[in-house]
Write a protein that holds these residues in place. Structure first.
Motif, PDB file in Angstrom:
ATOM      1  N   LYS A 265       0.807  -1.211   0.000  1.00 42.04           N
ATOM      2  CA  LYS A 265       0.000   0.000   0.000  1.00 42.04           C
ATOM      3  C   LYS A 265       0.843   1.265   0.000  1.00 42.04           C
ATOM      4  N   SER A 266       1.967   1.234   0.687  1.00 40.95           N
ATOM      5  CA  SER A 266       2.790   2.429   0.830  1.00 40.95           C
ATOM      6  C   SER A 266       3.288   2.969  -0.510  1.00 40.95           C
ATOM      7  N   LYS A 267       3.348   2.110  -1.526  1.00 42.87           N
ATOM      8  CA  LYS A 267       3.832   2.553  -2.837  1.00 42.87           C
ATOM      9  C   LYS A 267       2.922   3.613  -3.446  1.00 42.87           C
ATOM     10  N   ASN A 268       1.644   3.586  -3.083  1.00 41.63           N
ATOM     11  CA  ASN A 268       0.705   4.541  -3.639  1.00 41.63           C
ATOM     12  C   ASN A 268       0.642   5.827  -2.839  1.00 41.63           C
ATOM     13  N   GLN A 269       1.275   5.846  -1.673  1.00 48.01           N
ATOM     14  CA  GLN A 269       1.162   6.998  -0.808  1.00 48.01           C
ATOM     15  C   GLN A 269       2.270   8.001  -1.078  1.00 48.01           C
ATOM     16  N   ALA A 270       1.871   9.173  -1.526  1.00 49.28           N
ATOM     17  CA  ALA A 270       2.798  10.266  -1.791  1.00 49.28           C
ATOM     18  C   ALA A 270       2.013  11.554  -1.644  1.00 49.28           C
TER      19      ALA A 270
ATOM     20  N   THR B  76      11.339  17.232  -6.974  1.00 42.26           N
ATOM     21  CA  THR B  76      12.240  16.664  -5.966  1.00 42.26           C
ATOM     22  C   THR B  76      11.718  16.913  -4.560  1.00 42.26           C
ATOM     23  N   ALA B  77      11.314  18.148  -4.312  1.00 43.23           N
ATOM     24  CA  ALA B  77      10.851  18.511  -2.972  1.00 43.23           C
ATOM     25  C   ALA B  77       9.563  17.784  -2.599  1.00 43.23           C
ATOM     26  N   VAL B  78       8.615  17.708  -3.525  1.00 37.85           N
ATOM     27  CA  VAL B  78       7.348  17.026  -3.244  1.00 37.85           C
ATOM     28  C   VAL B  78       7.584  15.539  -2.978  1.00 37.85           C
ATOM     29  N   GLY B  79       8.544  14.963  -3.701  1.00 38.18           N
ATOM     30  CA  GLY B  79       8.852  13.541  -3.506  1.00 38.18           C
ATOM     31  C   GLY B  79       9.369  13.228  -2.117  1.00 38.18           C
TER      32      GLY B  79
ATOM     33  N   ALA C 207      -6.932  21.401  -2.165  1.00 40.96           N
ATOM     34  CA  ALA C 207      -6.992  20.233  -1.278  1.00 40.96           C
ATOM     35  C   ALA C 207      -6.991  18.934  -2.078  1.00 40.96           C
ATOM     36  N   LYS C 208      -7.639  18.942  -3.236  1.00 41.14           N
ATOM     37  CA  LYS C 208      -7.678  17.746  -4.080  1.00 41.14           C
ATOM     38  C   LYS C 208      -6.302  17.436  -4.676  1.00 41.14           C
ATOM     39  N   ALA C 209      -5.475  18.457  -4.790  1.00 41.33           N
ATOM     40  CA  ALA C 209      -4.172  18.284  -5.444  1.00 41.33           C
ATOM     41  C   ALA C 209      -3.146  17.619  -4.536  1.00 41.33           C
ATOM     42  N   PHE C 210      -3.446  17.495  -3.234  1.00 44.74           N
ATOM     43  CA  PHE C 210      -2.510  16.879  -2.291  1.00 44.74           C
ATOM     44  C   PHE C 210      -3.189  15.754  -1.521  1.00 44.74           C
ATOM     45  N   ASN C 211      -2.373  14.828  -1.040  1.00 40.32           N
ATOM     46  CA  ASN C 211      -2.905  13.617  -0.408  1.00 40.32           C
ATOM     47  C   ASN C 211      -2.563  13.562   1.081  1.00 40.32           C
TER      48      ASN C 211
ATOM     49  N   LEU D 221       0.212  11.101   5.082  1.00 37.98           N
ATOM     50  CA  LEU D 221      -0.098  10.750   3.701  1.00 37.98           C
ATOM     51  C   LEU D 221      -1.212   9.714   3.623  1.00 37.98           C
ATOM     52  N   ARG D 222      -2.024   9.840   2.601  1.00 42.11           N
ATOM     53  CA  ARG D 222      -3.046   8.836   2.287  1.00 42.11           C
ATOM     54  C   ARG D 222      -2.946   8.519   0.795  1.00 42.11           C
ATOM     55  N   ASP D 223      -3.633   7.477   0.379  1.00 42.12           N
ATOM     56  CA  ASP D 223      -3.652   7.140  -1.040  1.00 42.12           C
ATOM     57  C   ASP D 223      -4.385   8.239  -1.814  1.00 42.12           C
ATOM     58  N   PRO D 224      -3.983   8.513  -3.042  1.00 42.80           N
ATOM     59  CA  PRO D 224      -4.692   9.532  -3.838  1.00 42.80           C
ATOM     60  C   PRO D 224      -6.118   9.091  -4.118  1.00 42.80           C
TER      61      PRO D 224
END
Length: 734
Positions: free
Chosen positions: A109-114, A376-379, A448-452, A459-462
């Protein structure tokens, strides 16, 4: 005992009603209610496995009841990454394990969280870049307004009391209108710059000499008397008006256009010849910005730092401003020696060359650096605290993540406090009762929709139309459908085409925000229909709209009618609400709502099959075959499933000894027996199962005089060649 034929026909005549009857049974209803109540509270796979009632319910639903004891094995299945072909579940030959893993959210699951998905990052960067073009367009619109309106001004109050005019004048000089009162501006505009005692010439009215110089410049561009009336025919001469508009068009847009750069250069060449002090440079934002751009100095360089470079050579060397200082004729105390201009003609030419060279590629360079920095920063963001802290310390001139995000959605930094912004980002934009929706401002909702981030800033899944697991399942099913029954070059081409279609599907579905967008995209619609074994030619847009709008839990609703039931599994996995918009209501930590409903549906089917099998094993086999037929993609799928193989052997009266034959030989005989693609045709499957029922009853001495016996003389609807019949006859005789 009721005949197999009658049991099968009765159960399948109206499957929705049959399942609704099963759902009302006390034991089944209790199990389902427990599952529905508790599955949403499960946070991880260990909690799921430790609740035996939950776990065993799900295992039965997916036909894995006999493996309930193997918790360690099933944990490896549930935590498998289905996007990885080498993962544990994908290596198992039994597809039931992959289906089971796909029904839950425990695998990688963590792979989808960003903080942002690739799509969200791309959209935000695109909006950020577009904002500059919008800004330039708006600046031209404001200049056109000013050009017309200034000629109508007859009193200073016409400017001071007109928000649009007041903002224009101040922004043209790099001043934030929110920080200036009407009274203060009126005093500036009605000042006589030649009167040493006027408002703009009184140093005590300003915070610094540079600030005073700015307002003296403003006052010099208007023709007002001390009482606010005009001292000339118009508030501005044609030359003054042109200068104001040129200044605004250069100062307001954040990025230079080639025309604006040339205009700035012309302005500098003329204005610098009249400068007699450093304060006159820093007091004119257009001059000051030009010099900073020409020498690649920070846009945040203050007048005090600029002045210090001229009076302190060590400071100039340390800060990289020595070259700039050398282009001017100011003395070490900041004054100009008698008879000298601020710059020589050669120095003006040199700085002009520097400015125009840097201005040429400024836009592309800024976008490239900002985009690279942003990604880079968002990642690296893991919590909302990182969002506010994220910035590249090596590139302090680049905008922060916060600045870029606000600008992308048209939000001025002064409009929202840090605490408000935190509440916005932690709010659920898909919940009409959330904080962000209470603000009644679509810009904040889109931000708000643009961030998770969840309600705690983690973090949550998009929130997307389809989960990655569902996307993978659709792609797999689509590929199988498109390559089904093909061989050789035709199969190779179909595999390539399916892969290309899958790539396009993954990109397109990530951008879908509502049902209307989905159904308006013909390629997307056809893809999801094919992936769900539905012929696109048999379905129109209105039927799909009706399916997506229907409540799958309404026993009398469209999705539970014979006409709508084919869409039920498909629409359940989409994260749309009844109005067709994205929603978080269907997304949960352990299992999404769509998967839960599918699990419940499977549990009802399993319960029906078990109950029917208790009195007649033939009915259980027929119901099971009907449910699984659409998933059969080769004869090996049949051979690996004893129940499916039993139905085929019974229907075609194949000898039990056939199972002892070489696997390859068995497969060849079955391939000649009937086309596998016919098992994806509900009508042909139904006819086959009616024949199976008749043969089964005849073999077991059950109601052989029933209507089913007539089917034996008509065939199954899935033919058998004469040579194959001979082969089978020979096999029976052995």
């Amino acid at each position: 005992m009721i005949s197999t034929y009658l049991g099968y026909v009765t159960a399948t005549k109206d499957m929705a009603s049959t399942l609704a009857r099963i759902a009302k049974q006390a034991a089944v209803k209790g199990d389902q209610q427990y599952y529905d109540t508790h599955i949403g509270k499960v946070k991880n796979v260990d909690e799921f496995l430790s609740d035996y009632k939950l776990y065993s319910y799900a295992m039965k639903a997916y036909g894995l009841e006999d493996m309930t004891y193997a918790k360690a094995f099933m944990k490896k299945v549930l935590t498998s990454d289905l996007s990885d072909t080498s993962s544990f579940a994908n290596k198992l030959t039994d597809s039931r394990y992959r289906q089971f893993a796909a029904a839950f959210n425990f695998g990688s699951k963590s792979k989808n969280q960003a903080a942002q998905s690739d799509t969200q990052k791309s959209d935000t960067i695109g909006l950020y870049e577009q904002s500059f073009a919008d800004e330039t367009t708006l600046a031209k619109k404001e200049s056109k307004f000013y050009d017309t309106w200034i000629d109508k001004v007859s009193n200073v109050d016409d400017i001071v009391n007109n928000t649009r005019m007041r903002d224009y004048v101040l922004r043209a000089h790099g001043i934030n209108p929110d920080h200036i009162s009407k009274t203060f501006l009126k005093s500036v505009l009605t000042s006589d710059i030649n009167d040493p005692n006027s408002f703009v010439n009184t140093a005590g009215n300003f915070s610094s000499a540079a600030t005073q110089a700015t307002y003296k410049l403003i006052a010099s561009q208007f023709n007002f008397n001390a009482d606010g009336t005009l001292s000339a025919a118009t508030a501005q001469t044609a030359q003054q008006k042109a200068g104001m508009i040129s200044r605004y068009d250069s100062m307001v847009p954040s990025l230079l256009t080639p025309t604006a750069a040339t205009s700035n250069d012309d302005y500098y060449r003329q204005a610098i010849t009249e400068v007699t002090s450093l304060n006159e440079i820093t007091g004119d934002n257009r001059l000051f910005s030009y010099i900073k751009a020409a020498f690649g100095l920070s846009s945040k360089l203050t007048p005090a730092q600029f002045n210090l470079a001229f009076t302190n050579s060590d400071y100039a060397a340390i800060t990289g401003m020595a070259d700039m200082v050398s282009h001017f004729n100011f003395a070490s105390d900041g004054s100009l020696p008698a008879g000298q201009t601020a710059q020589t003609a050669q120095a003006i030419d040199d700085i002009s060359t520097k400015y125009l060279t840097k201005a040429k590629d400024a836009k592309q360079a800024l976008f490239k650096d900002a985009e690279s920095h942003y990604k880079t920063a968002v990642g690296g963001i893991k919590t909302i605290e990182d969002f506010f802290a994220a910035n590249d310390k090596k590139n302090k001139d680049l905008p922060t993540i916060e600045d870029m995000a606000l600008r992308a959605f048209g939000i001025d930094r002064n409009e929202v406090s840090r605490d408000q912004l935190r509440k916005i980002l932690e709010s659920d934009p898909y919940d009409s009762k959330s904080y962000v929706n209470s603000l009644k401002d679509e810009r904040f909702v889109e931000l708000a929709k643009a961030f998770n981030f969840d309600s705690k800033g983690n973090l949550r899944d998009p929130v997307v139309a389809l989960s990655q697991t569902s996307i993978n399942s659709f792609i797999s099913a689509y590929s199988k459908a498109k390559t089904f029954g093909l061989t050789g070059e035709m199969r190779d081409k179909a595999v390539k085409d399916a892969k290309d279609a899958a790539t396009e599907f993954s990109k397109s579905i990530a951008k879908i925000e509502n049902v209307e967008e989905l159904l308006s995209d013909k390629k997307l619609t056809e893809f999801i229909l094919v992936a769900n074994n539905i012929d696109p030619k048999t379905v129109d847009k209105n039927a799909l709209k009706k399916a997506f709008a229907a409540d799958p839990e309404d026993a009398k609703g469209f999705l539970n009618t014979p006409a709508g039931q084919q869409f039920k599994a498909m629409v359940n996995v989409f994260n749309f609400d009844a109005k067709g918009n994205l929603t978080t209501a269907k997304i949960e930590s352990g299992q999404n709502k769509g998967a839960r409903l599918a699990t419940n549906d499977l549990y009802l089917h399993q319960s029906l099959e078990t109950q029917e099998g208790a009195s007649n094993e033939g009915v259980r086999l027929a119901l099971y075959f009907q449910r699984k037929a659409s998933q059969v993609n080769s004869v090996y799928d049949i051979m690996s499933d004893p129940a499916l193989y039993n139905v085929i052997k019974t229907t075609y009266s194949l000898p039990t000894s056939m199972s002892n034959m070489d696997v390859t030989r068995q497969a060849k005989m079955l391939e000649k027996l009937f086309p596998i693609k016919d098992l994806h045709d509900a009508g042909k499957v139904d006819h086959l199962l009616k024949r199976f029922s008749a043969v089964y009853d005849a073999a077991n001495g059950v109601n052989t005089a029933s209507p089913a016996s007539a089917i034996l003389t008509r065939g199954s609807g899935i033919g058998m060649s004469a040579d194959l019949m001979l082969s089978i006859a020979q096999l029976r005789s052995r």
